[in-house]
Design a protein around this motif. Sequence first.
Motif, PDB file in Angstrom:
ATOM      1  N   CYS A 194     -64.117  57.750 -23.060  1.00  8.33           N
ATOM      2  CA  CYS A 194     -64.829  56.687 -22.348  1.00  8.33           C
ATOM      3  C   CYS A 194     -63.891  55.770 -21.577  1.00  8.33           C
ATOM      4  O   CYS A 194     -64.060  55.587 -20.383  1.00  8.33           O
ATOM      5  N   ILE A 195     -62.900  55.189 -22.241  1.00  9.15           N
ATOM      6  CA  ILE A 195     -62.006  54.247 -21.564  1.00  9.15           C
ATOM      7  C   ILE A 195     -60.566  54.711 -21.725  1.00  9.15           C
ATOM      8  O   ILE A 195     -60.083  54.904 -22.844  1.00  9.15           O
ATOM      9  N   THR A 196     -59.888  54.903 -20.602  1.00 13.33           N
ATOM     10  CA  THR A 196     -58.465  55.214 -20.585  1.00 13.33           C
ATOM     11  C   THR A 196     -57.718  53.994 -20.066  1.00 13.33           C
ATOM     12  O   THR A 196     -58.051  53.470 -18.998  1.00 13.33           O
TER      13      THR A 196
ATOM     14  N   THR B 272     -61.935  61.007 -31.918  1.00 15.15           N
ATOM     15  CA  THR B 272     -61.076  59.943 -32.439  1.00 15.15           C
ATOM     16  C   THR B 272     -61.521  58.638 -31.793  1.00 15.15           C
ATOM     17  O   THR B 272     -61.782  58.599 -30.589  1.00 15.15           O
ATOM     18  N   GLY B 273     -61.581  57.580 -32.568  1.00 17.42           N
ATOM     19  CA  GLY B 273     -62.046  56.304 -32.030  1.00 17.42           C
ATOM     20  C   GLY B 273     -61.081  55.721 -31.009  1.00 17.42           C
ATOM     21  O   GLY B 273     -61.424  55.527 -29.843  1.00 17.42           O
ATOM     22  N   ILE B 274     -59.862  55.413 -31.448  1.00 15.96           N
ATOM     23  CA  ILE B 274     -58.818  54.853 -30.582  1.00 15.96           C
ATOM     24  C   ILE B 274     -57.568  55.690 -30.779  1.00 15.96           C
ATOM     25  O   ILE B 274     -57.094  55.847 -31.912  1.00 15.96           O
ATOM     26  N   TYR B 275     -57.021  56.232 -29.694  1.00 15.10           N
ATOM     27  CA  TYR B 275     -55.817  57.058 -29.795  1.00 15.10           C
ATOM     28  C   TYR B 275     -54.756  56.545 -28.837  1.00 15.10           C
ATOM     29  O   TYR B 275     -54.984  56.461 -27.623  1.00 15.10           O
ATOM     30  N   LEU B 276     -53.600  56.183 -29.399  1.00 13.11           N
ATOM     31  CA  LEU B 276     -52.488  55.651 -28.614  1.00 13.11           C
ATOM     32  C   LEU B 276     -51.296  56.580 -28.786  1.00 13.11           C
ATOM     33  O   LEU B 276     -50.797  56.760 -29.904  1.00 13.11           O
ATOM     34  N   ALA B 277     -50.846  57.174 -27.694  1.00 13.97           N
ATOM     35  CA  ALA B 277     -49.685  58.066 -27.701  1.00 13.97           C
ATOM     36  C   ALA B 277     -48.545  57.403 -26.942  1.00 13.97           C
ATOM     37  O   ALA B 277     -48.717  56.993 -25.792  1.00 13.97           O
ATOM     38  N   ARG B 278     -47.397  57.259 -27.614  1.00 13.95           N
ATOM     39  CA  ARG B 278     -46.227  56.644 -26.975  1.00 13.95           C
ATOM     40  C   ARG B 278     -46.565  55.249 -26.444  1.00 13.95           C
ATOM     41  O   ARG B 278     -46.170  54.874 -25.344  1.00 13.95           O
TER      42      ARG B 278
ATOM     43  N   PHE C  24     -58.376  55.614 -25.066  1.00 13.34           N
ATOM     44  CA  PHE C  24     -57.152  56.407 -25.047  1.00 13.34           C
ATOM     45  C   PHE C  24     -56.112  55.737 -24.159  1.00 13.34           C
ATOM     46  O   PHE C  24     -56.429  55.186 -23.106  1.00 13.34           O
ATOM     47  N   SER C  25     -54.849  55.800 -24.589  1.00 10.88           N
ATOM     48  CA  SER C  25     -53.757  55.347 -23.729  1.00 10.88           C
ATOM     49  C   SER C  25     -52.503  56.136 -24.058  1.00 10.88           C
ATOM     50  O   SER C  25     -52.273  56.520 -25.210  1.00 10.88           O
ATOM     51  N   ASP C  26     -51.670  56.369 -23.040  1.00 14.87           N
ATOM     52  CA  ASP C  26     -50.445  57.139 -23.193  1.00 14.87           C
ATOM     53  C   ASP C  26     -49.320  56.458 -22.423  1.00 14.87           C
ATOM     54  O   ASP C  26     -49.475  56.102 -21.248  1.00 14.87           O
TER      55      ASP C  26
END
Length: 199
Positions: A65-67, A113-119, A94-96
């Motif tokens: 939904c939101i990047t 996944t509800g909130i996923y933060l990579a790096r 999501f954010s990367d």
Amino acid sequence: NGTDTDGDGIGDTDLPYNSTGNIQSGGDFAPLTIQGTSTPISSCTAISQPGTYTLAADLTSTTTCITIAADRVTLDCAGRSLTGPGCCAAYGIFSDTRTHLSIQRCDIRNFGTGIYLARVNDSNVSNNTINSTVNGAGIGLETSHRNSALDNRISNLNPNIGFLVGSTNNTARGNVLRTAINAGIIMQGEDNQVINNTF
């Protein structure tokens, strides 16, 4: 007031000052900012500029939904909901490869996944309610450092909070975690703190 020209929350324009107010030391070395406004979000989107964003409607999505594709972003869902498809690898948020994010007051349901933060580094995820019943974690951090997950309420079939794959110096504090299958919190990095969470 100074104007924040680079989105770091500190005014950047010079303001003259003098000692007529009997200033003994220091002074206006970090100018004040003009009160910012919040940008409303009324559909699933990618956020590409620093700033504060507020959810203006409940949103439904069949994909992520939101990047968040910018540094120094505050996303305040104001208690509104993001509802996913109930399957797949979709993320609510999501954010990367970003820094200084704040994600707060979101009601996230039925995403992989509800909130996923990579790096993602130096960021805060707080006061969210997440019911993410498919595949992944309620909140997942991968190779992310110096982040906080504070006062979230998570009900999930899989891990509630995952500090994954080399994530270090993160804090999970004051979260209420309910899980039916796997661990409430998974640690795969070093120097992470788990404080006063309820399982």
